[in-house]
Enzyme design. Structure first.
Site, mmCIF file in Angstrom:
data_model
loop_
_atom_site.group_PDB
_atom_site.id
_atom_site.type_symbol
_atom_site.label_atom_id
_atom_site.label_comp_id
_atom_site.label_asym_id
_atom_site.label_seq_id
_atom_site.Cartn_x
_atom_site.Cartn_y
_atom_site.Cartn_z
ATOM 1 N N GLY A 1 1.053 -1.190 -0.144
ATOM 2 C CA GLY A 1 -0.370 0.282 -0.056
ATOM 3 C C GLY A 1 0.966 0.993 -0.058
ATOM 4 N N CYS A 2 1.904 1.062 0.764
ATOM 5 C CA CYS A 2 2.709 2.219 0.654
ATOM 6 C C CYS A 2 3.568 2.645 -0.646
ATOM 7 C CB CYS A 2 3.885 2.550 2.056
ATOM 8 S SG CYS A 2 2.989 1.933 3.385
ATOM 9 N N THR A 3 3.559 1.729 -0.853
ATOM 10 C CA THR A 3 5.118 1.891 -2.826
ATOM 11 C C THR A 3 3.530 2.127 -3.468
ATOM 12 O OG1 THR A 3 5.990 0.121 -1.655
ATOM 13 C CG2 THR A 3 5.962 0.162 -4.234
#
Length: 197
Positions: free
Chosen positions: A85-87
């Site tokens: 998700g952070c990527t």
């Protein structure tokens, strides 16, 4: 008699299981509501801070006070570098960075997660477009009501803020959908820019 006792036991277990499901279903909105209200409120003064981080892999020290002299700041907290998700969120912010810049805004990501990887994350996943800051121990995340933990792993919740040049929070956005953070913050920054130009 044995069949009746067995049937009663099965019914009792089924009833308890259903009650448990009901309790979980009832508790879920409360948990979500508490999480949604955990962030700083719009209109609050954003706490000033300085953190070390990187832009394109190059070390830097970021000061909120100094950044606000140039215009609004989009401050987004994310759990940990190189997670799925952070990527996705980093890619979306990287693609939109030029649009933020046109509105006079500075984008900066902050994590209390794997702080030792922010330099490579800023280069690889943020595509050297914006700074990523390490928040060891989650001190800044605590100020911004974004600190979370899973066992001994301390990390930041996925919360984005738009902070006006006067230091006031004009958007406080909590969502687990990483890509909506870009559209919500860009919309707010655009409105802020249009109101002052």
């Amino acid at each position: 008699m044995k069949t009746s006792k067995k049937l009663t036991g099965v019914m009792l277990r089924a009833g308890l299981a259903l009650a448990g499901v009901g309790v979980c279903a009832m508790a879920l909105p409360v948990v979500v509501a508490q999480q949604a209200h955990a962030a700083l409120a719009e209109g609050e003064q954003a706490p000033d801070f300085q953190l070390k981080g990187a832009l394109g892999g190059t070390p830097l020290t970021f000061s909120l006070k100094e950044a606000l002299k140039k215009g609004p700041v989009v401050l987004y907290f994310f759990p940990a570098a190189f997670t799925k998700g952070c990527t996705l969120e980093a890619h979306a912010f990287a693609e939109a960075t030029d649009n933020f810049t046109k509105q006079g805004a500075t984008v900066v990501g902050v994590t209390a997660g794997n702080v030792d990887r922010v330099a490579e994350f800023s280069k690889d996943e943020c595509r050297s477009k914006f700074a990523v800051l390490a928040d060891p121990g989650g001190k800044v995340a605590t100020l911004y009501k974004s600190l979370s933990s899973q066992g001994s792993f301390v990390h930041s919740d996925r919360i984005s803020y738009v902070i006006a040049p006067d230091g006031k929070v004009v958007l406080s956005y909590v969502s687990q959908d990483p890509e909506t953070h870009v559209s919500k913050t860009l919309e707010t920054v655009t409105k802020l820019h249009n109101a002052t130009h």
